[in-house]
Scaffold this active site. Sequence first.
Site, PDB file in Angstrom:
ATOM      1  N   TYR A  55     -86.037 -20.561  76.185  1.00  0.00           N
ATOM      2  CA  TYR A  55     -85.931 -20.919  74.764  1.00  0.00           C
ATOM      3  C   TYR A  55     -84.479 -21.164  74.353  1.00  0.00           C
ATOM      4  O   TYR A  55     -84.220 -21.942  73.440  1.00  0.00           O
ATOM      5  CB  TYR A  55     -86.619 -19.855  73.899  1.00  0.00           C
ATOM      6  CG  TYR A  55     -88.123 -19.970  74.019  1.00  0.00           C
ATOM      7  CD1 TYR A  55     -88.835 -19.119  74.859  1.00  0.00           C
ATOM      8  CD2 TYR A  55     -88.814 -20.970  73.356  1.00  0.00           C
ATOM      9  CE1 TYR A  55     -90.201 -19.268  75.021  1.00  0.00           C
ATOM     10  CE2 TYR A  55     -90.177 -21.129  73.509  1.00  0.00           C
ATOM     11  CZ  TYR A  55     -90.878 -20.270  74.345  1.00  0.00           C
ATOM     12  OH  TYR A  55     -92.225 -20.442  74.524  1.00  0.00           O
ATOM     13  N   ARG A  98     -84.033 -24.789  75.130  1.00  0.00           N
ATOM     14  CA  ARG A  98     -84.701 -25.632  74.131  1.00  0.00           C
ATOM     15  C   ARG A  98     -83.959 -25.580  72.791  1.00  0.00           C
ATOM     16  O   ARG A  98     -83.824 -26.599  72.109  1.00  0.00           O
ATOM     17  CB  ARG A  98     -86.154 -25.200  73.965  1.00  0.00           C
ATOM     18  CG  ARG A  98     -87.009 -25.500  75.205  1.00  0.00           C
ATOM     19  CD  ARG A  98     -88.464 -25.240  74.955  1.00  0.00           C
ATOM     20  NE  ARG A  98     -88.963 -25.983  73.803  1.00  0.00           N
ATOM     21  CZ  ARG A  98     -90.092 -25.672  73.177  1.00  0.00           C
ATOM     22  NH1 ARG A  98     -90.801 -24.633  73.586  1.00  0.00           N
ATOM     23  NH2 ARG A  98     -90.490 -26.373  72.143  1.00  0.00           N
ATOM     24  N   GLN A 113     -96.855 -28.272  64.399  1.00  0.00           N
ATOM     25  CA  GLN A 113     -96.976 -27.426  65.589  1.00  0.00           C
ATOM     26  C   GLN A 113     -95.599 -27.247  66.230  1.00  0.00           C
ATOM     27  O   GLN A 113     -95.430 -26.428  67.119  1.00  0.00           O
ATOM     28  CB  GLN A 113     -97.937 -28.077  66.587  1.00  0.00           C
ATOM     29  CG  GLN A 113     -99.353 -28.248  66.058  1.00  0.00           C
ATOM     30  CD  GLN A 113    -100.188 -29.139  66.966  1.00  0.00           C
ATOM     31  OE1 GLN A 113    -100.684 -28.711  67.999  1.00  0.00           O
ATOM     32  NE2 GLN A 113    -100.298 -30.404  66.597  1.00  0.00           N
ATOM     33  N   ASN A 114     -94.635 -28.038  65.772  1.00  0.00           N
ATOM     34  CA  ASN A 114     -93.298 -28.024  66.364  1.00  0.00           C
ATOM     35  C   ASN A 114     -92.517 -26.782  65.967  1.00  0.00           C
ATOM     36  O   ASN A 114     -92.626 -26.319  64.834  1.00  0.00           O
ATOM     37  CB  ASN A 114     -92.527 -29.282  65.952  1.00  0.00           C
ATOM     38  CG  ASN A 114     -93.231 -30.534  66.438  1.00  0.00           C
ATOM     39  OD1 ASN A 114     -94.118 -30.477  67.286  1.00  0.00           O
ATOM     40  ND2 ASN A 114     -92.855 -31.672  65.878  1.00  0.00           N
ATOM     41  N   VAL A 115     -91.727 -26.276  66.904  1.00  0.00           N
ATOM     42  CA  VAL A 115     -90.850 -25.138  66.606  1.00  0.00           C
ATOM     43  C   VAL A 115     -89.435 -25.623  66.284  1.00  0.00           C
ATOM     44  O   VAL A 115     -88.581 -24.826  65.927  1.00  0.00           O
ATOM     45  CB  VAL A 115     -90.834 -24.140  67.785  1.00  0.00           C
ATOM     46  CG1 VAL A 115     -92.229 -23.549  68.000  1.00  0.00           C
ATOM     47  CG2 VAL A 115     -90.288 -24.766  69.057  1.00  0.00           C
ATOM     48  N   ASP A 116     -89.194 -26.948  66.415  1.00  0.00           N
ATOM     49  CA  ASP A 116     -87.871 -27.454  66.024  1.00  0.00           C
ATOM     50  C   ASP A 116     -87.770 -27.478  64.497  1.00  0.00           C
ATOM     51  O   ASP A 116     -88.774 -27.362  63.796  1.00  0.00           O
ATOM     52  CB  ASP A 116     -87.619 -28.842  66.633  1.00  0.00           C
ATOM     53  CG  ASP A 116     -88.519 -29.937  66.073  1.00  0.00           C
ATOM     54  OD1 ASP A 116     -89.163 -30.663  66.854  1.00  0.00           O
ATOM     55  OD2 ASP A 116     -88.592 -30.070  64.823  1.00  0.00           O
ATOM     56  N   HIS A 136     -96.628 -22.666  64.936  1.00  0.00           N
ATOM     57  CA  HIS A 136     -96.273 -22.048  66.222  1.00  0.00           C
ATOM     58  C   HIS A 136     -94.880 -21.423  66.216  1.00  0.00           C
ATOM     59  O   HIS A 136     -94.292 -21.190  67.279  1.00  0.00           O
ATOM     60  CB  HIS A 136     -96.400 -23.086  67.354  1.00  0.00           C
ATOM     61  CG  HIS A 136     -97.788 -23.616  67.488  1.00  0.00           C
ATOM     62  ND1 HIS A 136     -98.066 -24.841  68.063  1.00  0.00           N
ATOM     63  CD2 HIS A 136     -98.991 -23.104  67.120  1.00  0.00           C
ATOM     64  CE1 HIS A 136     -99.377 -25.045  68.041  1.00  0.00           C
ATOM     65  NE2 HIS A 136     -99.966 -24.016  67.477  1.00  0.00           N
ATOM     66  N   THR A 140     -99.294 -35.757  68.224  1.00  0.00           N
ATOM     67  CA  THR A 140     -99.896 -34.580  68.851  1.00  0.00           C
ATOM     68  C   THR A 140    -101.105 -35.013  69.693  1.00  0.00           C
ATOM     69  O   THR A 140    -101.881 -35.875  69.280  1.00  0.00           O
ATOM     70  CB  THR A 140    -100.341 -33.519  67.828  1.00  0.00           C
ATOM     71  OG1 THR A 140    -101.042 -32.488  68.513  1.00  0.00           O
ATOM     72  CG2 THR A 140    -101.216 -34.097  66.726  1.00  0.00           C
ATOM     73  N   SER A 141    -101.256 -34.380  70.859  1.00  0.00           N
ATOM     74  CA  SER A 141    -102.370 -34.717  71.760  1.00  0.00           C
ATOM     75  C   SER A 141    -103.650 -33.991  71.344  1.00  0.00           C
ATOM     76  O   SER A 141    -104.709 -34.199  71.933  1.00  0.00           O
ATOM     77  CB  SER A 141    -102.000 -34.302  73.187  1.00  0.00           C
ATOM     78  OG  SER A 141    -101.808 -32.888  73.238  1.00  0.00           O
TER      79      SER A 141
HETATM   80  N1  APR Z   1     -94.063 -41.099  68.881  1.00  0.00           N
HETATM   81  C1  APR Z   1     -95.309 -40.593  68.570  1.00  0.00           C
HETATM   82  N2  APR Z   1     -96.063 -39.897  69.457  1.00  0.00           N
HETATM   83  C2  APR Z   1     -95.550 -39.726  70.693  1.00  0.00           C
HETATM   84  C3  APR Z   1     -94.283 -40.232  71.085  1.00  0.00           C
HETATM   85  C4  APR Z   1     -93.522 -40.940  70.097  1.00  0.00           C
HETATM   86  N3  APR Z   1     -92.318 -41.438  70.360  1.00  0.00           N
HETATM   87  N4  APR Z   1     -94.073 -39.889  72.389  1.00  0.00           N
HETATM   88  C5  APR Z   1     -95.189 -39.205  72.800  1.00  0.00           C
HETATM   89  N5  APR Z   1     -96.068 -39.112  71.782  1.00  0.00           N
HETATM   90  C6  APR Z   1     -97.385 -38.461  71.759  1.00  0.00           C
HETATM   91  C7  APR Z   1     -98.079 -38.339  73.114  1.00  0.00           C
HETATM   92  O1  APR Z   1     -98.810 -39.511  73.426  1.00  0.00           O
HETATM   93  C8  APR Z   1     -98.985 -37.132  72.892  1.00  0.00           C
HETATM   94  O2  APR Z   1    -100.239 -37.518  72.361  1.00  0.00           O
HETATM   95  O3  APR Z   1     -97.195 -37.143  71.314  1.00  0.00           O
HETATM   96  C9  APR Z   1     -98.235 -36.313  71.841  1.00  0.00           C
HETATM   97  C10 APR Z   1     -97.560 -35.053  72.389  1.00  0.00           C
HETATM   98  O4  APR Z   1     -98.567 -34.184  72.828  1.00  0.00           O
HETATM   99  P1  APR Z   1     -98.180 -32.766  73.474  1.00  0.00           P
HETATM  100  O5  APR Z   1     -97.076 -32.946  74.430  1.00  0.00           O
HETATM  101  O6  APR Z   1     -99.457 -32.182  73.963  1.00  0.00           O
HETATM  102  O7  APR Z   1     -97.590 -31.947  72.235  1.00  0.00           O
HETATM  103  P2  APR Z   1     -98.379 -31.200  71.046  1.00  0.00           P
HETATM  104  O8  APR Z   1     -99.680 -31.852  70.769  1.00  0.00           O
HETATM  105  O9  APR Z   1     -97.420 -31.071  69.931  1.00  0.00           O
HETATM  106  O10 APR Z   1     -98.621 -29.759  71.706  1.00  0.00           O
HETATM  107  C11 APR Z   1     -99.293 -28.782  70.935  1.00  0.00           C
HETATM  108  O11 APR Z   1     -98.956 -27.156  72.665  1.00  0.00           O
HETATM  109  O12 APR Z   1     -97.500 -26.535  74.275  1.00  0.00           O
HETATM  110  C12 APR Z   1     -98.032 -26.155  73.075  1.00  0.00           C
HETATM  111  O13 APR Z   1     -97.188 -24.794  71.332  1.00  0.00           O
HETATM  112  C13 APR Z   1     -96.989 -26.009  71.985  1.00  0.00           C
HETATM  113  O14 APR Z   1     -97.017 -26.852  69.721  1.00  0.00           O
HETATM  114  C14 APR Z   1     -97.305 -27.168  71.045  1.00  0.00           C
HETATM  115  C15 APR Z   1     -98.778 -27.402  71.282  1.00  0.00           C
END
Ligand code: APR
Length: 228
Positions: A54, A57, A87-90, A105, A172-173
């Site tokens: 961390y 990060r 969901q971001n910690v930034d 989070h 977010t995915s």
């Molecule tokens: N602009 C928009 N979306 C983007 C970009 C961009 N430039 N680059 C990537 N993405 C998309 C990806 O296609 C994906 O769908 O952002 C999403 C990121 O997904 P994850 O990496 O799974 O992140 P997130 O959904 O925020 O994760 C949720 O998981 O690891 C834990 O606690 C952590 O808060 C986090 C949670």
Amino acid sequence: MKQKLVVLSGAGISAESGLKTFRDSDGLWEGYRVEDVATLAAWYADMKMVLDFYNMRRKNVLEAEPNQAHLLLKELEERYEVKIITQNVDNLHERARSTNILHLHGIITQAKSTFDDKLIYSIDGWEMKMGDRCEYGSQLRPNIVWFGEAVPNIEPAIKIVEEADILLVIGTSLQVYPAAGLIKYFSNQKPLYVIDPKQIPISRTKNIYFLAAKASEGMQQLIKILDN
Ligand code: APR
């Protein structure tokens, strides 16, 4: 009366600020095992390794700047009552001066007592060390919600989504619960916009609009749509 625009943001909104996402090809979880750095068991197994993860990060976050997507969300406050659930910690939404932000989070610029988790401290700079203690002498940990831990802010988040007029899901995915489950609390009669360069799985067919783009480009497209 301003319409309520609620935003559910994920790591993708900060990608253009140079911060890694979690599950993309070069994502954080490619380089680290969740069970080594993001669980309570990992913390008790090797506190120093978790602190170092961390710290790295946090250093990246402090060196990053909000990008246009963050700034456009701030601008939208002129015309909408914008509430951001992240969901971001930034702290890039805060540094873009958005006024209504709920972190699900945790926040990486804060530390938390391991004796009383209501004791939260701001971290000065990027480094937390072994021996950094709370006022009761317990080792401080990052104020992050780790896998398997409760998400206290999910209740207020559900309420915000239930009252929304427009919902925007950006970067977010939707693979992590309970955050990903928030969508089901949003009315089917109202518009849901999704900004992501990739197709993400959402089991909703009505009133859903995908903007297949990166965050900043997608936000520009969204503003054109909303202004029409
Ligand atoms: N602009 C928009 N979306 C983007 C970009 C961009 N430039 N680059 C990537 N993405 C998309 C990806 O296609 C994906 O769908 O952002 C999403 C990121 O997904 P994850 O990496 O799974 O992140 P997130 O959904 O925020 O994760 C949720 O998981 O690891 C834990 O606690 C952590 O808060 C986090 C949670």
